[in-house]
Enzyme design. Structure first.
Site, mmCIF file in Angstrom:
data_model
loop_
_atom_site.group_PDB
_atom_site.id
_atom_site.type_symbol
_atom_site.label_atom_id
_atom_site.label_comp_id
_atom_site.label_asym_id
_atom_site.label_seq_id
_atom_site.Cartn_x
_atom_site.Cartn_y
_atom_site.Cartn_z
ATOM 1 N N ASP A 1 40.866 -11.944 14.196
ATOM 2 C CA ASP A 1 41.531 -11.254 13.093
ATOM 3 C C ASP A 1 40.779 -11.410 11.772
ATOM 4 O O ASP A 1 40.412 -10.423 11.132
ATOM 5 C CB ASP A 1 42.967 -11.778 12.951
ATOM 6 C CG ASP A 1 43.691 -11.159 11.774
ATOM 7 O OD1 ASP A 1 44.390 -10.157 11.984
ATOM 8 O OD2 ASP A 1 43.550 -11.662 10.644
ATOM 9 N N VAL B 1 45.407 -7.581 11.237
ATOM 10 C CA VAL B 1 44.625 -6.787 12.184
ATOM 11 C C VAL B 1 45.144 -6.986 13.606
ATOM 12 O O VAL B 1 45.303 -6.024 14.367
ATOM 13 C CB VAL B 1 43.128 -7.132 12.093
ATOM 14 C CG1 VAL B 1 42.343 -6.421 13.195
ATOM 15 C CG2 VAL B 1 42.576 -6.746 10.728
ATOM 16 N N ASP B 2 45.422 -8.225 13.978
ATOM 17 C CA ASP B 2 45.989 -8.485 15.306
ATOM 18 C C ASP B 2 47.328 -7.781 15.480
ATOM 19 O O ASP B 2 47.602 -7.164 16.519
ATOM 20 C CB ASP B 2 46.177 -9.987 15.519
ATOM 21 C CG ASP B 2 44.919 -10.670 16.025
ATOM 22 O OD1 ASP B 2 44.065 -9.996 16.622
ATOM 23 O OD2 ASP B 2 44.788 -11.891 15.820
ATOM 24 N N ILE B 3 48.184 -7.906 14.473
ATOM 25 C CA ILE B 3 49.511 -7.295 14.561
ATOM 26 C C ILE B 3 49.403 -5.776 14.626
ATOM 27 O O ILE B 3 50.074 -5.121 15.442
ATOM 28 C CB ILE B 3 50.387 -7.745 13.379
ATOM 29 C CG1 ILE B 3 50.727 -9.233 13.520
ATOM 30 C CG2 ILE B 3 51.664 -6.915 13.285
ATOM 31 C CD1 ILE B 3 51.445 -9.830 12.326
ATOM 32 N N GLY C 1 48.353 -4.689 17.988
ATOM 33 C CA GLY C 1 49.491 -4.709 18.902
ATOM 34 C C GLY C 1 50.367 -3.485 18.744
ATOM 35 O O GLY C 1 50.810 -2.878 19.739
#
Length: 412
Positions: free
Chosen positions: A156, A184-186, A189
């Site tokens: 991230d 960024v990860d969220i 997802g």
């Protein structure tokens, strides 16, 4: 097909089978982007079987804090409603187990390094699409499999740095700053959940699954609005502006007597109403501030006037009065304060079941509401039961355990 069972003891729990009831997902992801995606699906009724490697999802160790089972909050926060199976895909027998589980699955989601599935003889084009033509295969990776950065690992914060997000976050004095949440990860997802649902929708017409190629790089870059749009139009490099909006004024944080507040005016009529509410009606006709372009250009002068006006106000009371008047404003709250707000409870944004407490689902559907169905699983908690439900005999399960292919549940 088994519908998810509604729950009735706790907070913000599922009260029906959910919009995705009957959808079967095999989840090979770890850490955050993939698990966040599958939590969204599971909140709304999808059956998610989380296949963890023998050591488990590494974020189970990303603490403190840890729960009573020794799992870190980082894991607990994104893995409710799932079944955990411990499986060693490094063994041929483990890959055979995966293939049997995929026989009844709609979705496979994984975040292995690009090329790993292909190395194991489980590539989408060569194997999975032919054996399971209706399967939607979603891969989450850092940069994809090809191109100058293809196959490289992605994290991230690294991607925040590389796509420009850090450069427009922070202030001119702080320098580029990582966003406080793993945005960024969220976002990856979220985008992955959208991609999967799009592919499933298209499958209704074609009868065919497809491959979803999701990367942190692309999803992080997609978050650059309005800074990328500003750059494309002006040719100027966007810079960090701190709390003020680069395109609007006033749209910033201010100090009051009791707390900090954030106010925003999205158009000229709102600004005139805002100024009148504060007893500063002349600002609405002041040539410096009559238009948003003028206010943005003369931001420093406007800020000085507003700071003086807000200095003696009770910020909490002022925000309530402004909201009641239809003016966007809110106090700057800490996380614990936000969790304690009455509206947080009203919107069922805190969920609780069997000792688990977390954020509720923000997706509110009228006929098929989602919510918590089960607390996050202990590592390999469902190894035996999940496989038995999928047709594995007790003898087969015992042999796989003896061979070290399956991992039994254990407490830390």
């Amino acid at each position: 097909m088994t519908d998810a069972v509604p729950m009735n003891e706790g907070r913000a729990l599922a009260t029906g089978p959910g919009a995705l009831s009957g959808l079967r997902v095999v989840d090979l992801t770890r850490v955050l982007g993939g698990p966040y995606c599958t939590m969204i699906l599971s909140d709304h009724g999808a059956e998610v079987i989380k296949l963890e490697p023998p050591q488990g999802d590494e974020v189970r160790d990303w603490g403190p804090p840890f729960n009573a089972d020794g799992d870190a909050s980082y894991f607990v926060g994104v893995n409710r409603n799932k079944k955990s199976v411990g499986l060693d895909l490094g063994k041929p027998e483990g890959r055979e187990v995966l293939l049997r589980l995929l026989e009844g699955a709609d979705v496979l989601i994984e975040n292995f390094k690009p090329g790993s599935m292909e190395k194991w003889g489980l590539g989408y084009e060569e194997v999975l699409s032919k054996r399971f033509p209706r399967l939607v295969h979603c891969r989450v990776s850092g940069f994809g499999a090809t191109g100058p950065l293809g196959g490289f690992p992605g994290y991230d914060a690294i991607v925040q740095a590389m796509v420009g997000l850090m450069s427009i976050n922070g202030t001119e004095n702080s320098g580029p700053t990582r966003l406080g949440t793993p945005i960024v990860d969220i976002a990856t997802g979220l985008y992955s959940a959208i991609a999967i649902l799009m592919a499933l929708h298209e499958r209704e017409r074609s009868g065919k699954g497809q491959y979803c190629d999701m990367t942190l790089h692309d999803c992080g870059m997609a978050l650059l609005h309005p800074h990328a749009a500003n750059f494309f139009l002006s040719g100027k490099r966007p810079v960090a502006t701190g709390n003020p909006h680069p395109n609007l004024a006033p749209y910033a944080k201010f100090k009051t007597k009791t707390c900090e507040i954030f106010v925003g005016c999205g158009n000229d009529p709102t600004f005139r109403k805002f100024a009148a509410f504060l007893g500063l009606g002349d600002l609405g006709s002041d040539p410096r501030f009559a238009t948003n372009g003028g206010r943005t250009t003369n931001r420093a002068a406007l800020t000085e006037i507003l700071e003086a006006r807000f200095a003696e106000e009770d910020g909490h009371d002022l925000c309530q009065r402004m909201l009641a008047a239809g003016l966007p404003a809110g106090p700057v709250l800490h996380v614990d304060e936000a969790m304690a707000q009455a509206h947080t409870a009203h919107r069922a944004m805190i969920t609780e079941k069997d000792g688990f407490v977390g954020l509720g689902t923000p997706i509110k559907l009228s006929r098929t509401p989602g919510g918590t169905r089960a607390a996050p699983p202990r590592f390999a908690e469902h190894t035996r039961s999940a496989l038995a439900e999928k047709g594995f005999s007790a003898e087969e399960i015992a042999k796989l355990e003896e061979a070290g292919v399956l991992v039994e549940a254990r407490r830390k």
